[in-house]
Design a protein around this motif. Sequence first.
Motif, PDB file in Angstrom:
ATOM      1  N   UNK A 165       1.011  -1.432  -0.089  1.00  0.00           N
ATOM      2  CA  UNK A 165      -0.039  -0.027  -0.091  1.00  0.00           C
ATOM      3  C   UNK A 165       0.664   1.355  -0.002  1.00  0.00           C
ATOM      4  N   UNK A 166       2.001   1.293   0.476  1.00  0.00           N
ATOM      5  CA  UNK A 166       2.883   2.473   0.585  1.00  0.00           C
ATOM      6  C   UNK A 166       3.526   2.719  -0.943  1.00  0.00           C
ATOM      7  N   UNK A 167       3.462   1.777  -1.633  1.00  0.00           N
ATOM      8  CA  UNK A 167       3.739   2.086  -3.094  1.00  0.00           C
ATOM      9  C   UNK A 167       2.811   2.626  -3.723  1.00  0.00           C
ATOM     10  N   UNK A 168       1.450   1.941  -3.548  1.00  0.00           N
ATOM     11  CA  UNK A 168       0.400   2.736  -4.196  1.00  0.00           C
ATOM     12  C   UNK A 168       0.040   4.197  -3.947  1.00  0.00           C
ATOM     13  N   UNK A 169       0.281   4.381  -2.500  1.00  0.00           N
ATOM     14  CA  UNK A 169       0.151   5.576  -2.114  1.00  0.00           C
ATOM     15  C   UNK A 169       1.078   6.636  -2.676  1.00  0.00           C
ATOM     16  N   UNK A 170       2.244   6.384  -2.667  1.00  0.00           N
ATOM     17  CA  UNK A 170       3.296   7.380  -3.202  1.00  0.00           C
ATOM     18  C   UNK A 170       2.921   7.373  -4.867  1.00  0.00           C
ATOM     19  N   UNK A 226       0.390   9.221 -10.736  1.00  0.00           N
ATOM     20  CA  UNK A 226       0.610   8.367 -11.426  1.00  0.00           C
ATOM     21  C   UNK A 226      -0.658   7.235 -11.509  1.00  0.00           C
ATOM     22  N   UNK A 227      -1.399   7.522 -10.621  1.00  0.00           N
ATOM     23  CA  UNK A 227      -2.770   6.811 -10.521  1.00  0.00           C
ATOM     24  C   UNK A 227      -3.795   7.848 -10.105  1.00  0.00           C
ATOM     25  N   UNK A 228      -5.104   7.757 -10.597  1.00  0.00           N
ATOM     26  CA  UNK A 228      -6.115   8.800  -9.956  1.00  0.00           C
ATOM     27  C   UNK A 228      -6.812   8.404  -8.615  1.00  0.00           C
ATOM     28  N   UNK A 229      -6.735   6.851  -8.444  1.00  0.00           N
ATOM     29  CA  UNK A 229      -7.653   6.597  -7.155  1.00  0.00           C
ATOM     30  C   UNK A 229      -6.785   5.137  -6.784  1.00  0.00           C
ATOM     31  N   UNK A 230      -6.918   5.073  -5.456  1.00  0.00           N
ATOM     32  CA  UNK A 230      -6.163   3.769  -5.033  1.00  0.00           C
ATOM     33  C   UNK A 230      -7.455   3.035  -4.392  1.00  0.00           C
ATOM     34  N   UNK A 231      -7.790   1.833  -4.563  1.00  0.00           N
ATOM     35  CA  UNK A 231      -8.759   0.845  -3.883  1.00  0.00           C
ATOM     36  C   UNK A 231      -8.172   0.078  -2.923  1.00  0.00           C
ATOM     37  N   UNK A 232      -8.612   0.210  -1.500  1.00  0.00           N
ATOM     38  CA  UNK A 232      -8.026  -0.827  -0.383  1.00  0.00           C
ATOM     39  C   UNK A 232      -9.129  -1.098   0.410  1.00  0.00           C
ATOM     40  N   UNK A 290      -7.534   2.613   4.382  1.00  0.00           N
ATOM     41  CA  UNK A 290      -7.750   3.813   3.587  1.00  0.00           C
ATOM     42  C   UNK A 290      -8.002   4.946   4.618  1.00  0.00           C
ATOM     43  N   UNK A 291      -8.731   4.833   5.600  1.00  0.00           N
ATOM     44  CA  UNK A 291      -8.956   5.875   6.574  1.00  0.00           C
ATOM     45  C   UNK A 291      -7.640   6.306   7.313  1.00  0.00           C
ATOM     46  N   UNK A 292      -6.920   5.267   7.647  1.00  0.00           N
ATOM     47  CA  UNK A 292      -5.669   5.511   8.207  1.00  0.00           C
ATOM     48  C   UNK A 292      -4.615   6.259   7.371  1.00  0.00           C
ATOM     49  N   UNK A 293      -4.703   5.957   6.061  1.00  0.00           N
ATOM     50  CA  UNK A 293      -3.991   6.840   5.030  1.00  0.00           C
ATOM     51  C   UNK A 293      -4.321   8.088   4.924  1.00  0.00           C
ATOM     52  N   UNK A 303      -4.963  13.889   0.816  1.00  0.00           N
ATOM     53  CA  UNK A 303      -5.337  12.555   0.417  1.00  0.00           C
ATOM     54  C   UNK A 303      -6.505  12.588   1.190  1.00  0.00           C
ATOM     55  N   UNK A 304      -7.664  12.119   0.610  1.00  0.00           N
ATOM     56  CA  UNK A 304      -9.167  11.941   1.017  1.00  0.00           C
ATOM     57  C   UNK A 304      -9.652  10.632   0.685  1.00  0.00           C
TER      58      UNK A 304
END
Length: 267
Positions: free
Chosen positions: A181-186, A192-198, A203-206, A215-216
């Motif tokens: 998830x850290x790579x996806x968040x970065x 480089x991406x528009x959204x991240x699904x997790x 998600x709430x902690x990120x 980040x929302x």
Amino acid sequence: MPVTFRKTIQLLIVTMTCSLLLCACTTPPPAAVDADPNILRVGVSPDAPPLIFKQNQEITGLEPELALALAEFLKKTAVLVELPWEDQIPALLDNRIDIIMSGMSVTLARQYQIAFSKPYFKSGLMIITKNLQKYTFITNRETAFAQSITWRIGVVKGTTGEAFIRQKSTGAKAIRAFSNQDEALQALMAGRIDVFVHDAPMVLMMAAQHQTEGIRPLPIMLNDEYLAWGLRKEEPDMVEAVNAFIDQAKQKGTLQTTIKRWIPLAE
């Protein structure tokens, strides 16, 4: 998802940030631990806050706290065995660990390989983005799926999030799988991406940790998932004992109290 979720999301983010300071951490032992009737070897992948993560090089979160309580119930000593996520089920089947307590969702594919305890928490998948103002019109999962044709979507490889998105968003502009998830968040923060699904708790902690960077989360659940603990099918007595712990913790109210300490919006 209740309407109150949207109204309380900002308060939740602040609360989840503060919760990191409230509970003791657990230091992990060496990765290899021999089987011992007095030890509960708990397989963990500490990269999924608030369920399980590292703080100051110590493992903490909801799962370690529940692991300690389960071990006490079983009259054993909990030993956390840190493993890569993809090695959790092989380690259980090879008798290198006794139980998986690491934010694992119940799926049919996993049920072919291992047994699960009773679910202890209902969760689901959420979307996190850096451009929430562009997506305020998305108020339900159907709208999100329709909008996904315009998105470059990030997922974590080998998770229920990846499987779900590849099934539901076949028309997505792009689906990119990351190692963690850290790579996806970065990638999200770098555009480089528009959204991240997790998973929703992560998600709430990120969002709590990176709110100053914009980040929302989108305040909708894409599906329903159930978290449980992985066990060997050939050990029904162990499954029964773990279920007895869950039943007792629910009856006493300690399970919900512990969950809400780490996930304040939990029902």
